[in-house]
Design an enzyme around this catalytic site. Structure first.
Site, PDB file in Angstrom:
ATOM      1  N   CYS A 195       0.849  -1.195   0.000  1.00 45.12           N
ATOM      2  CA  CYS A 195       0.000   0.000   0.000  1.00 45.12           C
ATOM      3  C   CYS A 195       0.885   1.246   0.000  1.00 45.12           C
ATOM      4  CB  CYS A 195      -0.931  -0.012   1.208  1.00 45.12           C
ATOM      5  SG  CYS A 195      -2.148  -1.341   1.167  1.00 45.12           S
ATOM      6  N   ASN A 235      -5.303   3.836   0.885  1.00 51.55           N
ATOM      7  CA  ASN A 235      -5.242   4.068   2.324  1.00 51.55           C
ATOM      8  C   ASN A 235      -6.631   3.943   2.948  1.00 51.55           C
ATOM      9  OD1 ASN A 235      -3.823   6.708   4.459  1.00 51.55           O
ATOM     10  ND2 ASN A 235      -4.081   4.552   4.816  1.00 51.55           N
ATOM     11  N   ASP A 236      -6.784   2.967   3.830  1.00 49.96           N
ATOM     12  CA  ASP A 236      -7.969   2.822   4.668  1.00 49.96           C
ATOM     13  C   ASP A 236      -7.838   3.899   5.738  1.00 49.96           C
ATOM     14  OD1 ASP A 236      -9.779   2.140   6.670  1.00 49.96           O
ATOM     15  OD2 ASP A 236      -9.343  -0.005   6.611  1.00 49.96           O
ATOM     16  N   VAL A 257     -12.871   5.637   2.897  1.00 51.66           N
ATOM     17  CA  VAL A 257     -13.485   5.224   4.155  1.00 51.66           C
ATOM     18  C   VAL A 257     -14.452   4.091   3.817  1.00 51.66           C
ATOM     19  CG1 VAL A 257     -14.897   5.902   6.129  1.00 51.66           C
ATOM     20  CG2 VAL A 257     -13.306   7.554   5.098  1.00 51.66           C
ATOM     21  N   ALA A 308     -11.091  -4.641   6.600  1.00 56.24           N
ATOM     22  CA  ALA A 308     -11.499  -5.331   5.376  1.00 56.24           C
ATOM     23  C   ALA A 308     -10.315  -6.134   4.855  1.00 56.24           C
ATOM     24  CB  ALA A 308     -11.969  -4.321   4.336  1.00 56.24           C
TER      25      ALA A 308
END
Length: 276
Positions: A157, A179-180, A219, A275
């Site tokens: 990531c 990016n979460d 998000v 997730a």
């Protein structure tokens, strides 16, 4: 309120209020119960943190500082791809029965490459250039190696860092494909802020800016109500950052050689599901 809080709140409000959803698309991530994990997102979010002014940790909730640093050292110092060398369980979902995440993250940083000055892995090349070639515009790491992607259990990531020395200050640009924001945004910012401080100290430089470039800042659907509750909390001033001044070798740093002093944070204890 810390400047990191201000940036985080601005990012979250913009994504939730003005972002684009992928509800009409087939998505790879899913929740543990098998439900597709959809998001609302913004393309190319760029945040700047002046590390000389303030350490960029949010206070709206606690960021687990020691766990951040432990993972940072696992990747950049140990150059490991095995979760058995990591104290947290962040990577458990992507590890095989031996604990390996494949040819990912620390593995790539530890691969040696030939240069006219000799053989270096990516970390040692950065450290060499910061001391010997601080004017260089080629101080870059990259772990998104296409030939090895099929052997990575998770594509990187945060995949590239460009280091730049200007006026005796070490600056860095962290490039992140995804990016979460609720789970990992400040986690990543804290890690690379610490890395800049460590590299600067062992290279006799001062710290400058950390610039965080996120291609897909999102998000997740299940996180939105939690984020809304978190944003209603009380933010605090930024803590002070301490780094052990006696450490002059990057490979001698431990998690106890960096600390946050007077870190106050809002008591937001909701867990964010990850997730996968």
């Amino acid at each position: 309120m810390s400047k990191a809080d201000e940036i985080f709140i601005s990012n979250m409000r913009d994504i939730i209020d003005n972002g684009v959803t992928d509800n009409d698309l087939s998505v790879r991530p899913h929740w543990a119960d098998g439900t597709p994990a959809h998001t609302v997102k913004k393309f190319c979010v760029v945040n700047r943190y002046n590390l000389a002014e303030e350490f960029p940790v949010i206070t709206l909730r606690r960021t687990a500082f020691k766990s951040c640093v432990d993972e940072l050292l696992w990747i950049w110092q140990k150059k490991s791809n095995n979760i058995h060398q990591l104290k947290s369980h962040i990577w458990d979902s992507w590890a095989d029965e031996t604990g390996s995440i494949g040819k990912a993250y620390g593995y790539q940083l530890g691969v040696k490459h030939k240069y006219k000055e000799g053989e270096f892995d990516q970390v040692d090349r950065v450290l060499y250039d910061l001391k010997n070639n601080p004017a260089s515009r080629r101080i870059i790491t990259n772990i998104y190696v296409h030939r090895d992607l099929y052997e990575m259990n998770l594509y990187p990531c945060a995949y590239s860092v460009t280091f730049n020395v200007t006026d005796g200050k070490l600056n860095a640009i962290l490039n992140q494909r995804s990016n979460d924001m609720a789970v990992a945004n400040n986690w990543n910012v804290v890690q690379y802020a610490v890395l800049v401080h460590m590299f600067a100290q062992v290279s006799n430089l001062k710290v400058g800016e950390l610039v965080h470039v996120i291609a897909d800042a999102h998000v997740y659907d299940r996180h939105i109500p939690q984020v809304e509750r978190m944003l209603q909390g009380t933010a605090h001033p930024a803590p002070k950052f301490w780094i052990n001044p006696e450490v002059t070798d990057f490979y001698k740093f431990t998690v106890d050689d960096v600390k946050l002093v007077d870190y106050e944070f809002n008591a937001f204890n909701e867990k964010f599901e990850v997730a996968i």
